[in-house]
Design an enzyme around this catalytic site. Sequence first.
Site, PDB file in Angstrom:
ATOM      1  N   CYS A  84     -12.123  55.353  14.614  1.00 38.26           N
ATOM      2  CA  CYS A  84     -12.425  54.974  13.230  1.00 38.26           C
ATOM      3  C   CYS A  84     -12.546  56.184  12.306  1.00 38.26           C
ATOM      4  O   CYS A  84     -12.697  56.028  11.097  1.00 38.26           O
ATOM      5  CB  CYS A  84     -13.718  54.164  13.188  1.00 38.26           C
ATOM      6  SG  CYS A  84     -15.154  55.104  13.752  1.00 38.26           S
ATOM      7  N   ASN A 124     -17.920  52.943  19.113  1.00 35.42           N
ATOM      8  CA  ASN A 124     -18.384  53.710  17.965  1.00 35.42           C
ATOM      9  C   ASN A 124     -19.791  54.251  18.229  1.00 35.42           C
ATOM     10  O   ASN A 124     -20.600  53.608  18.905  1.00 35.42           O
ATOM     11  CB  ASN A 124     -18.372  52.801  16.726  1.00 35.42           C
ATOM     12  CG  ASN A 124     -18.959  53.470  15.516  1.00 35.42           C
ATOM     13  OD1 ASN A 124     -20.165  53.424  15.302  1.00 35.42           O
ATOM     14  ND2 ASN A 124     -18.111  54.100  14.728  1.00 35.42           N
ATOM     15  N   HIS A 131     -12.733  35.873  42.360  1.00 34.15           N
ATOM     16  CA  HIS A 131     -13.834  36.765  41.990  1.00 34.15           C
ATOM     17  C   HIS A 131     -14.742  37.068  43.178  1.00 34.15           C
ATOM     18  O   HIS A 131     -15.287  38.167  43.276  1.00 34.15           O
ATOM     19  CB  HIS A 131     -14.613  36.243  40.777  1.00 34.15           C
ATOM     20  CG  HIS A 131     -15.385  34.993  40.986  1.00 34.15           C
ATOM     21  ND1 HIS A 131     -14.793  33.752  41.052  1.00 34.15           N
ATOM     22  CD2 HIS A 131     -16.708  34.790  41.125  1.00 34.15           C
ATOM     23  CE1 HIS A 131     -15.727  32.840  41.228  1.00 34.15           C
ATOM     24  NE2 HIS A 131     -16.896  33.435  41.281  1.00 34.15           N
TER      25      HIS A 131
END
Length: 179
Positions: free
Chosen positions: A157, A124, A72
């Site tokens: 969705c 969403n 990292h």
Amino acid sequence: MTKKILLAVSGSIAAYKAADLSHQLTKLGYHVNVLMTNAAKQFIPPLTLQVLSKNPVYSNVMKEDDPQVINHIALAKQADLFLLAPASANTLAHLAHGFADNIVTSVALALPLEVPKFFAPAMNTKMYENPITQSNIALLKKFGYKEIQPKSSVLACGDVGSGALADLDTIIQKIEEQL
């Protein structure tokens, strides 16, 4: 010199678009290293991104194949640009609050301050518009991150609204303007 992009993929249905994004960036001559959260791996297998980026995919902050290299840190030091796409609400929250509990957030926190950092949310509409998510986005912007805003569309969705990953052409344009 070839510019190095860290493409961080988090858990969103839009993760499958990271395959095309990594492929297009590679075709443009960028060296793309892909980082994936565990949730991202539920949507798209790392092998797909490895083949298309022509580089290993990093998904485990605790896996160090070479004892001389701390992944990292090394990845962060080599980066010319960091792109979190798609950026899930969960990963945005972790990053905004300094959690370094996976390869994506650990690398992001280790980036030199001068490295340009972008995120492209994909979630969403209700999640994107939630005041908590908006607060996290504001925090990231305060810390120097640039948002590539989601588009309004029919979401996975079935809802219609803002939250779909920005078009890949838009994302690539932002990267090319920066580099």
